[in-house]
Design a protein around this motif. Structure first.
Motif, PDB file in Angstrom:
ATOM      1  N   GLY A   1      -3.199   2.274   8.993  1.00 28.06           N
ATOM      2  CA  GLY A   1      -1.965   1.589   8.462  1.00 28.06           C
ATOM      3  C   GLY A   1      -1.256   2.679   7.962  1.00 28.06           C
ATOM      4  N   GLN A   2      -1.621   3.883   7.137  1.00 32.32           N
ATOM      5  CA  GLN A   2      -0.814   4.840   6.958  1.00 32.32           C
ATOM      6  C   GLN A   2      -0.261   5.694   7.936  1.00 32.32           C
ATOM      7  OE1 GLN A   2       0.138   5.444   3.478  1.00 32.32           O
ATOM      8  NE2 GLN A   2      -1.241   3.661   2.759  1.00 32.32           N
TER       9      GLN A   2
ATOM     10  N   ASP B   1       2.386   3.990   9.928  1.00 38.94           N
ATOM     11  CA  ASP B   1       3.749   3.644   9.000  1.00 38.94           C
ATOM     12  C   ASP B   1       4.754   5.163   9.051  1.00 38.94           C
ATOM     13  OD1 ASP B   1       4.433   1.250   8.486  1.00 38.94           O
ATOM     14  OD2 ASP B   1       3.707   1.391   6.473  1.00 38.94           O
ATOM     15  N   ARG B   2       3.838   6.200   9.018  1.00 36.77           N
ATOM     16  CA  ARG B   2       4.314   7.471   8.718  1.00 36.77           C
ATOM     17  C   ARG B   2       4.771   8.219  10.064  1.00 36.77           C
ATOM     18  NH1 ARG B   2       1.264  10.002   3.342  1.00 36.77           N
ATOM     19  NH2 ARG B   2       1.411   7.739   2.063  1.00 36.77           N
TER      20      ARG B   2
ATOM     21  N   TYR C   1       3.664  -1.635   8.886  1.00 35.93           N
ATOM     22  CA  TYR C   1       1.950  -1.484   9.338  1.00 35.93           C
ATOM     23  C   TYR C   1       1.172  -1.257   7.872  1.00 35.93           C
ATOM     24  CZ  TYR C   1       3.156  -1.089  14.225  1.00 35.93           C
ATOM     25  OH  TYR C   1       3.391  -1.380  15.433  1.00 35.93           O
ATOM     26  N   ASN C   2       1.694  -0.685   6.922  1.00 41.29           N
ATOM     27  CA  ASN C   2       0.935  -0.388   5.376  1.00 41.29           C
ATOM     28  C   ASN C   2       0.680  -1.667   5.046  1.00 41.29           C
ATOM     29  OD1 ASN C   2      -0.096   1.140   3.788  1.00 41.29           O
ATOM     30  ND2 ASN C   2       1.569   1.013   2.314  1.00 41.29           N
ATOM     31  N   TRP C   3       1.614  -2.819   4.918  1.00 37.33           N
ATOM     32  CA  TRP C   3       1.190  -3.839   4.452  1.00 37.33           C
ATOM     33  C   TRP C   3       0.304  -4.832   5.261  1.00 37.33           C
ATOM     34  CZ3 TRP C   3       1.281  -5.086  -0.340  1.00 37.33           C
ATOM     35  CH2 TRP C   3       2.325  -4.686  -1.284  1.00 37.33           C
TER      36      TRP C   3
END
Length: 402
Positions: free
Chosen positions: A139-140, A143-144, A231-233
């Motif tokens: 997820g991290q 997102d990054r 994506y993190n959420w």
């Protein structure tokens, strides 16, 4: 590996490839559709009784093909990317469906019946703990990093998992196989249908999976494409679901040591219905707490449902005929599980031009209400009835209560 390729990120990958809601529904329905081939596996297992070899070959092929979907953007023009993904996935899950009959039969012989519920509770808890780590990490990452780069890393890690997966397949013990006492394909196919409690349970679960499939597989689609969450959420929501699922596995597994699988299976139904109806809270409560509550409920409900459904088919069916019971059960429920997301994808496409609330929570709220009605009106009569398997002359082990 399953969380990376088939968890919350598969919807994001499909949207990256340019998929519509209907195409997302097709992909989400492929595993269930492929399960209709389990009857082929039940017939093959009578001829090729080396279960370890066959499930390693078939399930290993599934893993390899599935991870090759990561090469779709590199090998096909963008307009053919989603189609190519679907074709490769169908081929992969055909192998998985047939191979799973050999695996299920083998694992049922490996784990004693009296500890099976608790064993699978512990096993699934550990499995989903690994899944949580994958979801949080990626997820991290997604997102990054830009989408192509993030997905490249995801698929490279999944490829390493495939190698380890096949390696551990080869470490399974190869227990002797007890063949069916029936003579001929037709006779074997008829056996499951001679047991009304099994047939009624199978038909009810098929109906349930059909209605559930209209809403539950699209939770991530709504969060990504309708709510525009990152994506993190998505990872946080899915991790919440997985933690709840892990707690649920342990809870349902311990209860299964005292109570029948069918009885406990019934009590998972209101939890799943409540998760769907929970979307109706979005207009009156903050989004994130509502989404976390929904995923907690769906984790406890779906986790228990899948575990207890498996225990019911494996533990409450006669050993010699078990592969055919498993195959017939998953073929019919697989067809229902295929049609549900297919219809769900079509519904989301049809309502795309309606007010935003219809897609946001209207479909899931309606599905939850229908599920609750089905659970109370039909599920209570089918799953809470007390029945026993009739004995087969000269055979033991048919006396377990369904």
């Amino acid at each position: 590996m399953f969380q990376l390729l088939g968890g919350p990120f598969v919807t994001g990958y499909l949207l990256y490839l340019g998929a519509t809601s209907f195409q997302v529904g097709i992909v989400l329905a492929i595993p269930s559709m492929a399960n209709m081939l389990q009857i082929v596996g039940a017939l093959l297992i009578q001829r090729y009784s080396n279960r370890k070899l066959l499930f390693t070959l078939l399930c290993g092929t599934h893993r390899v093909l599935w991870v090759l979907t990561g090469a779709v953007p590199l090998m096909f023009p963008k307009e053919y990317g989603v189609t190519a993904y679907i074709v490769v996935c169908i081929a992969a899950f055909m192998g998985q469906a047939v191979g799973s009959v050999f695996w299920t039969s083998l694992i049922a012989d490996m784990v004693p019946a009296k500890v099976r519920g608790r064993y699978f509770g512990i096993r699934n808890t550990i499995l989903w703990a690994g899944g949580c780590i994958a979801i949080v990490a990626f997820g991290q990452i997604l997102d990054r990093l830009p989408e192509p780069q993030g997905f490249h890393i995801l698929y490279m890690v999944a490829a390493v998992c495939v190698v380890f997966d096949i390696f551990f397949f080869l470490k399974y013990p190869n227990r002797p196989f007890e063949k069916s006492g029936q003579q001929g394909t037709a006779a074997m196919l008829k056996v499951p249908f001679r047991h009304p409690p099994f047939v009624k349970s199978m038909l009810f679960i098929s109906l349930w999976l059909f209605v559930q499939g209209i809403s539950v597989p699209f939770f991530n689609y709504v969060m990504l494409d309708i709510m525009k969450l990152g994506y993190n959420w998505i990872a946080i929501a899915t991790m919440t679901q997985n933690v709840a699922m892990m707690i649920g596995y342990s809870m349902w597994g311990n209860l299964n040591a005292k109570y029948r699988s069918k009885t406990l299976l019934f009590w998972t139904l209101p939890v799943i219905a409540a998760a769907c109806m929970g979307w109706g809270l979005l207009p009156v409560l903050p989004d994130i707490p509502v989404l976390l509550l929904i995923h907690m409920l769906i984790g406890v409900g779906i986790g228990g449902f899948n575990q207890l459904m498996f225990n019911f088919v494996v533990g409450d069916t006669p050993k010699g005929e078990r592969p055919m019971f498993i195959a017939v059960f998953y073929a019919l429920t697989g067809f229902a599980g295929f049609m549900g997301p297919l219809l769900g994808g079509a519904v989301y496409r049809i309502v795309a031009h309606m007010p935003n609330w219809v897609q946001l929570f209207g479909i899931s709220l309606a599905a939850g209400i229908v599920l609750l009605i089905v659970a109370v009106s039909i599920g209570s009569r089918v799953l809470l009835e007390s029945t026993k398997w009739p004995r087969r002359p000269g055979a033991a082990g048919w006396r377990r209560g369904v």
